[in-house]
Write a protein that holds these residues in place. Structure first.
Motif, PDB file in Angstrom:
ATOM      1  N   MET A  58       0.863  -1.177   0.000  1.00 22.25           N
ATOM      2  CA  MET A  58       0.000   0.000   0.000  1.00 22.25           C
ATOM      3  C   MET A  58       0.897   1.223   0.000  1.00 22.25           C
ATOM      4  N   THR A  59       0.537   2.219  -0.790  1.00 24.90           N
ATOM      5  CA  THR A  59       1.280   3.471  -0.723  1.00 24.90           C
ATOM      6  C   THR A  59       1.013   4.102   0.642  1.00 24.90           C
ATOM      7  N   LEU A  60       1.907   4.977   1.049  1.00 27.27           N
ATOM      8  CA  LEU A  60       1.762   5.653   2.333  1.00 27.27           C
ATOM      9  C   LEU A  60       0.393   6.326   2.433  1.00 27.27           C
ATOM     10  N   SER A  61      -0.078   6.935   1.340  1.00 26.58           N
ATOM     11  CA  SER A  61      -1.362   7.640   1.396  1.00 26.58           C
ATOM     12  C   SER A  61      -2.507   6.684   1.713  1.00 26.58           C
ATOM     13  N   LEU A  62      -2.518   5.505   1.109  1.00 20.29           N
ATOM     14  CA  LEU A  62      -3.593   4.554   1.403  1.00 20.29           C
ATOM     15  C   LEU A  62      -3.466   4.024   2.830  1.00 20.29           C
ATOM     16  N   ALA A  63      -2.253   3.674   3.248  1.00 19.73           N
ATOM     17  CA  ALA A  63      -2.046   3.157   4.602  1.00 19.73           C
ATOM     18  C   ALA A  63      -2.470   4.192   5.645  1.00 19.73           C
ATOM     19  N   ALA A  64      -2.078   5.444   5.457  1.00 20.86           N
ATOM     20  CA  ALA A  64      -2.419   6.491   6.420  1.00 20.86           C
ATOM     21  C   ALA A  64      -3.922   6.750   6.450  1.00 20.86           C
ATOM     22  N   ASN A  65      -4.547   6.824   5.278  1.00 18.56           N
ATOM     23  CA  ASN A  65      -5.988   7.088   5.226  1.00 18.56           C
ATOM     24  C   ASN A  65      -6.793   5.931   5.799  1.00 18.56           C
ATOM     25  N   ALA A  66      -6.416   4.698   5.475  1.00 19.95           N
ATOM     26  CA  ALA A  66      -7.115   3.534   6.024  1.00 19.95           C
ATOM     27  C   ALA A  66      -6.894   3.441   7.533  1.00 19.95           C
ATOM     28  N   GLY A  67      -5.673   3.704   7.972  1.00 19.93           N
ATOM     29  CA  GLY A  67      -5.361   3.652   9.401  1.00 19.93           C
ATOM     30  C   GLY A  67      -6.132   4.689  10.195  1.00 19.93           C
ATOM     31  N   ALA A  68      -6.247   5.889   9.647  1.00 18.12           N
ATOM     32  CA  ALA A  68      -6.999   6.945  10.322  1.00 18.12           C
ATOM     33  C   ALA A  68      -8.490   6.612  10.358  1.00 18.12           C
ATOM     34  N   ALA A  69      -9.021   6.120   9.227  1.00 18.35           N
ATOM     35  CA  ALA A  69     -10.443   5.769   9.171  1.00 18.35           C
ATOM     36  C   ALA A  69     -10.759   4.638  10.145  1.00 18.35           C
ATOM     37  N   LEU A  70      -9.900   3.631  10.197  1.00 19.39           N
ATOM     38  CA  LEU A  70     -10.117   2.497  11.092  1.00 19.39           C
ATOM     39  C   LEU A  70     -10.094   2.939  12.549  1.00 19.39           C
ATOM     40  N   GLY A  71      -9.237   3.889  12.874  1.00 15.30           N
ATOM     41  CA  GLY A  71      -9.132   4.387  14.237  1.00 15.30           C
ATOM     42  C   GLY A  71     -10.106   5.510  14.570  1.00 15.30           C
ATOM     43  N   LEU A  72     -11.012   5.809  13.624  1.00 14.89           N
ATOM     44  CA  LEU A  72     -11.984   6.898  13.796  1.00 14.89           C
ATOM     45  C   LEU A  72     -11.301   8.224  14.102  1.00 14.89           C
ATOM     46  N   LEU A  73     -10.138   8.421  13.486  1.00 17.44           N
ATOM     47  CA  LEU A  73      -9.378   9.656  13.655  1.00 17.44           C
ATOM     48  C   LEU A  73      -9.745  10.626  12.536  1.00 17.44           C
ATOM     49  N   PRO A  74      -9.533  11.919  12.751  1.00 19.39           N
ATOM     50  CA  PRO A  74      -9.829  12.879  11.674  1.00 19.39           C
ATOM     51  C   PRO A  74      -8.890  12.689  10.482  1.00 19.39           C
ATOM     52  N   ALA A  75      -9.372  13.093   9.311  1.00 18.64           N
ATOM     53  CA  ALA A  75      -8.566  12.980   8.090  1.00 18.64           C
ATOM     54  C   ALA A  75      -7.230  13.707   8.242  1.00 18.64           C
ATOM     55  N   GLY A  76      -7.200  14.739   9.068  1.00 16.12           N
ATOM     56  CA  GLY A  76      -5.962  15.490   9.286  1.00 16.12           C
ATOM     57  C   GLY A  76      -4.836  14.629   9.838  1.00 16.12           C
ATOM     58  N   ALA A  77      -5.174  13.598  10.603  1.00 15.09           N
ATOM     59  CA  ALA A  77      -4.138  12.698  11.130  1.00 15.09           C
ATOM     60  C   ALA A  77      -3.431  11.981   9.978  1.00 15.09           C
ATOM     61  N   ALA A  78      -4.201  11.561   8.988  1.00 11.03           N
ATOM     62  CA  ALA A  78      -3.617  10.912   7.811  1.00 11.03           C
ATOM     63  C   ALA A  78      -2.801  11.921   7.003  1.00 11.03           C
ATOM     64  N   GLU A  79      -3.354  13.130   6.837  1.00  8.40           N
ATOM     65  CA  GLU A  79      -2.658  14.153   6.050  1.00  8.40           C
ATOM     66  C   GLU A  79      -1.312  14.509   6.682  1.00  8.40           C
ATOM     67  N   ASP A  80      -1.273  14.619   8.007  1.00  8.21           N
ATOM     68  CA  ASP A  80      -0.015  14.923   8.699  1.00  8.21           C
ATOM     69  C   ASP A  80       1.002  13.805   8.506  1.00  8.21           C
ATOM     70  N   SER A  81       0.527  12.570   8.584  1.00  8.57           N
ATOM     71  CA  SER A  81       1.396  11.409   8.419  1.00  8.57           C
ATOM     72  C   SER A  81       1.999  11.394   7.003  1.00  8.57           C
ATOM     73  N   ILE A  82       1.158  11.650   6.019  1.00 12.23           N
ATOM     74  CA  ILE A  82       1.606  11.657   4.619  1.00 12.23           C
ATOM     75  C   ILE A  82       2.617  12.794   4.399  1.00 12.23           C
ATOM     76  N   GLU A  83       2.308  13.961   4.949  1.00 16.28           N
ATOM     77  CA  GLU A  83       3.191  15.115   4.802  1.00 16.28           C
ATOM     78  C   GLU A  83       4.575  14.836   5.396  1.00 16.28           C
ATOM     79  N   GLU A  84       4.608  14.135   6.523  1.00 14.89           N
ATOM     80  CA  GLU A  84       5.888  13.820   7.179  1.00 14.89           C
ATOM     81  C   GLU A  84       6.553  12.564   6.599  1.00 14.89           C
ATOM     82  N   LYS A  85       5.911  11.957   5.604  1.00 16.27           N
ATOM     83  CA  LYS A  85       6.449  10.774   4.926  1.00 16.27           C
ATOM     84  C   LYS A  85       6.758   9.626   5.889  1.00 16.27           C
ATOM     85  N   THR A  86       5.892   9.468   6.882  1.00 13.49           N
ATOM     86  CA  THR A  86       6.028   8.382   7.841  1.00 13.49           C
ATOM     87  C   THR A  86       4.631   7.941   8.253  1.00 13.49           C
TER      88      THR A  86
END
Length: 160
Positions: A58-86
Motif C-alpha cells: 500500500m502506498t503511504l497515502s492509502l495506509a495512512a488514510n485507512a489507518g486513520a479511518a479504522l481508528g476513527l481519527l480525523p482525516a488530518g491525522a492521515a494528512e499529517d502522516s503523509i506530509e511527514e512521509k512516515t
C-alpha cells in the motif's frame, strides 16, 4: 507454488475495507506499485507452511488514510502522516490489523493456511524476495482505493 491460490476479486477487497473502516470505499483498477513507492510504502508478507505466499503493498497515502479511518481519527491525522512521509504508530497499528484481517481473503478451504508473517513499515527495508514478487508481473491485483472523506492510494497484491 500452490495452484490453489486465487487472487481475491476487487469487490471482495472493497467489501473488506468497507466492513473494517465503516465507510464507503471506491475501488478501481490501478497501475502496479513501482520501485519509487518502496521507501514510503507499507508491505505485508503472507506465508503458507513457512513459504512466501503473497506480498501486499500500500502506498503511504492509502495506509495512512485507512489507518486513520479504522481508528476513527480525523482525516488530518492521515494528512499529517503523509506530509511527514512516515506512518504514525497509531495508524501503523490500525493498518497492521487490516493486513491481518486481509488473510481471510487469501485462505481457501483445502489449501494450506495462509498467515500474516510480517508487516514492513515505511522506511524499513523490504526483503529481496518479497520486493521481487511485488514488482514482478504475474498473479496480481492492482487497485486504486479511495476511502470516503479521507483520501486514496495504491494497493498492489502479488501472489507467488
Amino acid at each position: 507454488m500452490s495452484d490453489t491460490s486465487v487472487i481475491p476479486a476487487s469487490l471482495a477487497v472493497r467489501n473488506l475495507f468497507e466492513d473494517l473502516l465503516g465507510r464507503d470505499v471506491n475501488v478501481s483498477t490501478g497501475s502496479p506499485m513501482t520501485a519509487e513507492h518502496l521507501p514510503t510504502g507499507l508491505f505485508a508478507i503472507y506465508t503458507d507452511n513457512q513459504r512466501l505466499y503473497a506480498v501486499l503493498g500500500m502506498t503511504l497515502s492509502l495506509a495512512a488514510n485507512a489507518g486513520a479511518a479504522l481508528g476513527l481519527l480525523p482525516a488530518g491525522a492521515a494528512e499529517d502522516s503523509i506530509e511527514e512521509k512516515t506512518l504514525f504508530p497509531n495508524l501503523a497499528e490500525n493498518v497492521f490489523e487490516l493486513c491481518n484481517v486481509f488473510t481471510s481473503l487469501l485462505n481457501r478451504e483445502g489449501a494450506p493456511h495462509v498467515k500474516l508473517y510480517q508487516v514492513i513499515y515505511p522506511g524499513m527495508e523490504l526483503p529481496n524476495d518479497a520486493r521481487a514478487h511485488l514488482l514482478a508481473l504475474g498473479k496480481r491485483l492492482d487497485l486504486d482505493i479511495e476511502v470516503s472523506r479521507y483520501g486514496k492510494g495504491k494497493f498492489s497484491l502479488s501472489l507467488v
